[in-house]
Design a protein around this motif. Structure first.
Motif, PDB file in Angstrom:
ATOM      1  N   GLU A 109       1.066   4.600   9.495  1.00  0.00           N
ATOM      2  CA  GLU A 109       0.739   4.121   7.745  1.00  0.00           C
ATOM      3  C   GLU A 109       1.034   5.968   7.182  1.00  0.00           C
ATOM      4  O   GLU A 109       2.125   5.879   6.284  1.00  0.00           O
ATOM      5  N   ASP A 167       5.390  -2.863   8.991  1.00  0.00           N
ATOM      6  CA  ASP A 167       4.512  -3.130   8.747  1.00  0.00           C
ATOM      7  C   ASP A 167       3.982  -2.190   8.202  1.00  0.00           C
ATOM      8  O   ASP A 167       3.563  -1.589   6.718  1.00  0.00           O
ATOM      9  N   LEU A 226       3.560   0.110   4.423  1.00  0.00           N
ATOM     10  CA  LEU A 226       2.293   0.107   3.503  1.00  0.00           C
ATOM     11  C   LEU A 226       2.146   1.477   3.098  1.00  0.00           C
ATOM     12  O   LEU A 226       1.273   1.551   2.571  1.00  0.00           O
ATOM     13  N   ALA A 232      -0.219  -7.273   6.354  1.00  0.00           N
ATOM     14  CA  ALA A 232       0.638  -7.617   5.166  1.00  0.00           C
ATOM     15  C   ALA A 232       0.748  -8.483   3.702  1.00  0.00           C
ATOM     16  O   ALA A 232       0.554  -8.180   2.977  1.00  0.00           O
ATOM     17  N   ALA A 252      -2.458  -6.890   1.478  1.00  0.00           N
ATOM     18  CA  ALA A 252      -2.228  -5.839   1.114  1.00  0.00           C
ATOM     19  C   ALA A 252      -2.405  -6.005  -0.800  1.00  0.00           C
ATOM     20  O   ALA A 252      -1.787  -6.920  -1.187  1.00  0.00           O
ATOM     21  N   LEU A 309       2.804  -7.973   0.827  1.00  0.00           N
ATOM     22  CA  LEU A 309       4.007  -6.985   1.187  1.00  0.00           C
ATOM     23  C   LEU A 309       5.677  -8.449   1.580  1.00  0.00           C
ATOM     24  O   LEU A 309       5.045  -9.188   2.639  1.00  0.00           O
TER      25      LEU A 309
END
Length: 340
Positions: free
Chosen positions: A226, A251, A255, A283, A286, A290
């Protein structure tokens, strides 16, 4: 005190050797004798010494899994899901799981060597395969049982399960193009990883199929974290001609891109579209949820473990090379109506 073979032998009137062979299932013991010994063992509460049995079988009843991860903290939800699938499948067969974490490199290969040469495990699972993967080459050289999650260009045949990442990213890029995006950035995983090459190829194929110019300046490489997604996402979004959409290779990086966009005052889904790959549990929750490409991570863990168990049981694998198809999951982060 625990019941011993000697205790059972005294109760049934047979030698310790006969009792041992009956309990181990040898076919040179008469069935009536075996049943008498088994009943006595059950009545007396006998539990076999697992360590002794493993030594006798020259097996550990243990599967090895080395997670290639960086840094002092283990925080990748992808590996958590894979590990859950592996662990639960191993438990179904009363097998233990030996897990180690090492950053890719010399120390990682040394862990493989210790597990193999020290006979600490009966087989190994290899994930995030690489080009000219030294781990796979070593296991093949040693003739050691293993199954990989991912393909590799090692010049040898080996059992693997993989997901068609090229098809997945091609679908995702096509979806963004159909939403009107033409300036689509791509945040790749390190290109020594085989899946990174496949996913980048899917991105390029979708652009070409729609007559969209491939701008190499819109392709950047991240580290699958991330934090890395935030850094490269911010760098892309502060450019004079920023992209209208960003696809991240996993993912976690997606993010991070969302955080970077929001930190710059952009509304994700309207000011910039963001998408990822994996569909980890984070996901869907979020802000905004996402858009991603789903691969069945838990199932993958179960299936590669099942393949390895079958190899260890000397069964023939019906499929040595399995390719699963991913699924596009549309949510609000790309600006379209959510759908699966």
């Amino acid at each position: 005190m625990p019941v011993t073979l000697k205790d059972i032998a005294e109760k049934v009137g047979y030698s310790i050797t006969t009792v041992s062979r009956a309990l181990a299932g040898y076919d040179d013991v008469a069935e009536s004798t075996r049943q008498r010994i088994l009943r006595a063992a059950a009545e007396m509460g006998y539990h076999p010494n697992a360590t002794a049995r493993r030594l006798q079988k020259r097996r550990t009843d243990t599967i090895g899994f080395v997670i290639p991860t960086h840094g002092p903290r283990f925080s990748d939800p992808f590996f958590s899901e894979v590990l859950a699938g592996i662990g639960n499948k191993a438990a179904e067969w009363d097998l233990d799981l030996l897990v180690s974490t090492r950053a890719p490199g010399t120390e990682e290969l040394q862990v493989y060597e210790r597990m193999v040469l020290g006979r600490r495990v009966d087989g190994l699972l290899v994930v995030r395969t690489r080009h000219r993967d030294q781990r796979i080459a070593y296991l093949i050289e040693q003739g050691f049982p293993f199954v990989a999650f991912g393909r590799s260009d090692v010049d040898a045949d080996f059992p693997y399960l993989d997901v068609d990442g090229k098809a997945g990213v091609r679908q995702l890029t096509q979806h963004l193009i159909e939403l009107g995006h033409r300036r689509i950035a791509y945040v790749s995983a390190p290109l020594n990883l085989v899946f990174a090459s496949h996913r980048l190829e899917g991105y390029r194929e979708a652009l070409a199929a729609n007559g969209v110019f491939f701008d190499e300046t819109l392709v950047v490489v991240g580290e699958l974290t991330e934090r890395s997604g935030y850094a490269v996402g911010r760098e892309l979004l502060i450019r004079e001609r920023r992209p209208t959409a960003i696809i991240a290779c996993n993912d976690l990086m997606a993010l991070g891109v969302i955080s970077a966009a929001q930190g710059l005052g952009l509304t994700v889904g309207r000011g910039v579209a963001v998408a990822g790959f994996d569909d980890v549990p984070l996901a869907e929750h979020a802000h905004p949820p996402l858009t991603t490409v789903r691969q069945p991570i838990y199932e993958i863990g179960q299936r590669i473990c099942d393949m390895l168990i079958r190899l260890l049981r000397e069964e023939t694998l019906e499929e040595r090379h399995v390719i699963l198809q991913p699924k596009l999951i549309v949510r609000e982060s790309c600006g379209a109506r959510a759908r699966e």
